[in-house]
Motif scaffolding. Structure first.
Motif, PDB file in Angstrom:
ATOM      1  N   UNK A  15     -18.930  40.524 -19.683  1.00  0.00           N
ATOM      2  CA  UNK A  15     -18.678  40.747 -21.028  1.00  0.00           C
ATOM      3  C   UNK A  15     -18.780  41.983 -21.462  1.00  0.00           C
ATOM      4  N   UNK A  16     -19.668  42.626 -21.089  1.00  0.00           N
ATOM      5  CA  UNK A  16     -20.042  44.156 -21.638  1.00  0.00           C
ATOM      6  C   UNK A  16     -18.599  44.938 -21.223  1.00  0.00           C
ATOM      7  N   UNK A  17     -18.123  44.840 -19.780  1.00  0.00           N
ATOM      8  CA  UNK A  17     -16.965  45.593 -19.570  1.00  0.00           C
ATOM      9  C   UNK A  17     -15.767  45.100 -20.448  1.00  0.00           C
ATOM     10  N   UNK A  18     -15.821  43.929 -20.701  1.00  0.00           N
ATOM     11  CA  UNK A  18     -14.499  43.057 -21.685  1.00  0.00           C
ATOM     12  C   UNK A  18     -14.365  44.038 -22.794  1.00  0.00           C
ATOM     13  N   UNK A  40     -14.275  49.043 -10.656  1.00  0.00           N
ATOM     14  CA  UNK A  40     -15.280  48.287 -10.986  1.00  0.00           C
ATOM     15  C   UNK A  40     -15.225  47.612 -12.311  1.00  0.00           C
ATOM     16  N   UNK A  41     -14.750  48.098 -13.529  1.00  0.00           N
ATOM     17  CA  UNK A  41     -14.316  47.602 -14.483  1.00  0.00           C
ATOM     18  C   UNK A  41     -13.404  46.633 -14.453  1.00  0.00           C
ATOM     19  N   UNK A  42     -12.244  47.061 -13.728  1.00  0.00           N
ATOM     20  CA  UNK A  42     -11.094  45.791 -13.527  1.00  0.00           C
ATOM     21  C   UNK A  42     -11.531  44.622 -12.702  1.00  0.00           C
ATOM     22  N   UNK A  43     -12.545  44.660 -11.878  1.00  0.00           N
ATOM     23  CA  UNK A  43     -12.965  43.778 -10.998  1.00  0.00           C
ATOM     24  C   UNK A  43     -13.716  42.756 -12.024  1.00  0.00           C
ATOM     25  N   UNK A  45     -13.673  42.359 -15.277  1.00  0.00           N
ATOM     26  CA  UNK A  45     -12.694  41.634 -15.934  1.00  0.00           C
ATOM     27  C   UNK A  45     -12.132  40.790 -15.351  1.00  0.00           C
ATOM     28  N   UNK A  46     -11.464  40.751 -14.080  1.00  0.00           N
ATOM     29  CA  UNK A  46     -10.782  39.743 -13.391  1.00  0.00           C
ATOM     30  C   UNK A  46     -11.660  38.541 -13.138  1.00  0.00           C
ATOM     31  N   UNK A  47     -12.940  38.774 -12.856  1.00  0.00           N
ATOM     32  CA  UNK A  47     -13.947  37.857 -12.608  1.00  0.00           C
ATOM     33  C   UNK A  47     -14.347  36.966 -13.780  1.00  0.00           C
ATOM     34  N   UNK A  48     -14.395  37.926 -15.085  1.00  0.00           N
ATOM     35  CA  UNK A  48     -14.542  37.219 -16.100  1.00  0.00           C
ATOM     36  C   UNK A  48     -13.436  36.162 -16.821  1.00  0.00           C
ATOM     37  N   UNK A  49     -12.287  36.685 -16.366  1.00  0.00           N
ATOM     38  CA  UNK A  49     -11.046  35.897 -16.635  1.00  0.00           C
ATOM     39  C   UNK A  49     -10.665  34.615 -15.972  1.00  0.00           C
ATOM     40  N   UNK A  55      -6.015  34.411 -19.168  1.00  0.00           N
ATOM     41  CA  UNK A  55      -5.808  36.173 -19.262  1.00  0.00           C
ATOM     42  C   UNK A  55      -6.284  36.461 -20.379  1.00  0.00           C
ATOM     43  N   UNK A  56      -7.094  37.683 -20.548  1.00  0.00           N
ATOM     44  CA  UNK A  56      -7.679  38.002 -21.493  1.00  0.00           C
ATOM     45  C   UNK A  56      -7.080  39.247 -22.135  1.00  0.00           C
ATOM     46  N   UNK A  57      -6.178  40.159 -21.154  1.00  0.00           N
ATOM     47  CA  UNK A  57      -5.670  41.176 -21.403  1.00  0.00           C
ATOM     48  C   UNK A  57      -4.350  41.248 -20.865  1.00  0.00           C
TER      49      UNK A  57
END
Length: 307
Positions: A15-18, A40-43, A45-49, A55-57
Motif C-alpha cells: 500500500x505504501x508503495x502504491x 522492488x517498488x514494481x514487485x 505493486x504487482x503483488x498488491x494488484x 490493475x491499479x496503474x
C-alpha cells in the motif's frame, strides 16, 4: 464442530508503495522516496494488484497513470493509511515521554488521606499526563478493565502483581464513640464483642468480612453482628462516630477522630498489623512512561512521609 480461522496476512503489503507511485506518477521517484530500488517498488505493486484482483496503474514507457480501480483504491486507501501513520506517531509519543491518560483504581478511603496531595504534586510535575481516579471498593482486574495501576491494602493484591509500598504497615483497630460507650462496658477481650453492636463491612464479592485479631501472636478471625453494614471504611467510620456501634478500621483513618475525642479505641492488645497500602501494576516490562513517572514520583517522597 470447531472451525479453523486464519489471520489475514499482508493486508497492507504494497500500500505504501502504491501511494508513493500514485503521488509521483513514477516508479523511479517512488523508489527514491522510500529508499528502495524501482524493481522492488514494481514487485510490491504487482503483488498488491494480484491480491486486489485488478490493475491499479496504466504503465507506458513514458508515463504512469491510475486505472479507475486505482483511483477508487487511492481515494479509500490514502486517508486510511494516513490515519495509521498518525496513530503510530501518537503511540510512539506516548511510549517516549510521560503523556496521556493515567487511570488508577483505588478505594474511596485512600483518596483524601493519600492520593489528593500526591496527585496535586504529580500533576504539577507532569502537566501532559491526565489522571483519572476510579474510586471503588470492588477488587477488579486492572489489566482487563483498562487501568494502568491500582492502589489497595497489601493483603488484597494478587501475587503476580508488582507492588510498591505507599504507607508503612499499620494496625486495624476497634473504635467507638464516647456516646456509644455511655452506659456500656468497654470490651476487654474479643469474646466481649458478643455484647456489642458491631458495624460490618461487605466485601465486593458479597461476603461479610470477619474481624481480624492478633491473640498473643496468633491470627484469629471472628464473625460479629450488629445493626449496620457498609461496603467501605469511610462509611463505617462515620457510623461509629455517630454512635451506631463499634467499627474495625485502618488506624490512619481513625487518627483524626481519636485526636479530636470523637472516637475511643478498645481492645488495643488485639489489634493486628497489616502490610499497609500499595501501588500495584501488572509487569515491569509493560510500563508506559506515564506510569513510570508516577512510580518515580511516589518513590521520590521522603521515607515514612505520607503522600
Amino acid at each position: 464442530m470447531k472451525q479453523n480461522f486464519t489471520v489475514r496476512q499482508g493486508a497492507l503489503d504494497g500500500v505504501e508503495a502504491f501511494l508513493s507511485v500514485a503521488q509521483h506518477r513514477s516508479f523511479r521517484r517512488a523508489a527514491a522516496e522510500l529508499g528502495v530500488t524501482p524493481s522492488a517498488i514494481s514487485q510490491a505493486v504487482r503483488v498488491l494488484e494480484a491480491r486486489v484482483g485488478a490493475a491499479l496503474f496504466i504503465r507506458t514507457t513514458r508515463s504512469v497513470g491510475l486505472t479507475e480501480a486505482g483511483e477508487r483504491f487511492l481515494a479509500r486507501a490514502k486517508p486510511a493509511f494516513e490515519e495509521l501513520v498518525a496513530a503510530g506517531e501518537v503511540a510512539r509519543g506516548l511510549g517516549q515521554r510521560p503523556a496521556g491518560l493515567l487511570r488508577l483504581a483505588v478505594p474511596r478511603a485512600v483518596v483524601p488521606i493519600l492520593l489528593e496531595p500526591l496527585i496535586a504534586s504529580f500533576s504539577q510535575a507532569y502537566p501532559e499526563v491526565e489522571v483519572e481516579i476510579a474510586a471503588s471498593e470492588e477488587l477488579i482486574d486492572i489489566a482487563a478493565e483498562g487501568f494502568d495501576a491500582g492502589i489497595r491494602m497489601g493483603q488484597f493484591i494478587a501475587a503476580d502483581m508488582v507492588a510498591l509500598p505507599l504507607t508503612p504497615p499499620f494496625r486495624l483497630i476497634i473504635v467507638g464513640s464516647p456516646a456509644y460507650f455511655a452506659g456500656r462496658k468497654r470490651p476487654k477481650r474479643t469474646d466481649d464483642l458478643r455484647q456489642h453492636a458491631c458495624l460490618r463491612w461487605r466485601r465486593s464479592n458479597g461476603a461479610l468480612a470477619l474481624w481480624s485479631f492478633n491473640d498473643n501472636g496468633k491470627a484469629i478471625e471472628i464473625a460479629v453482628s450488629g445493626p449496620f453494614i457498609a461496603n467501605d471504611f469511610p462509611t463505617m467510620l462515620g457510623a461509629a462516630v455517630e454512635g451506631i456501634g463499634l467499627a474495625q478500621v485502618p488506624e490512619p483513618m481513625a487518627a483524626e477522630g481519636l485526636r479530636a475525642g470523637k472516637l475511643v479505641q478498645v481492645l488495643k492488645p488485639y489489634a493486628p498489623v497489616t502490610p499497609g497500602v500499595f501501588l500495584y501494576y501488572p509487569s515491569r516490562r509493560q510500563i508506559m512512561p506515564k506510569l513510570r513517572a508516577f512510580i518515580d514520583h511516589v518513590k521520590s517522597r521522603p521515607a515514612g512521609r505520607k503522600a
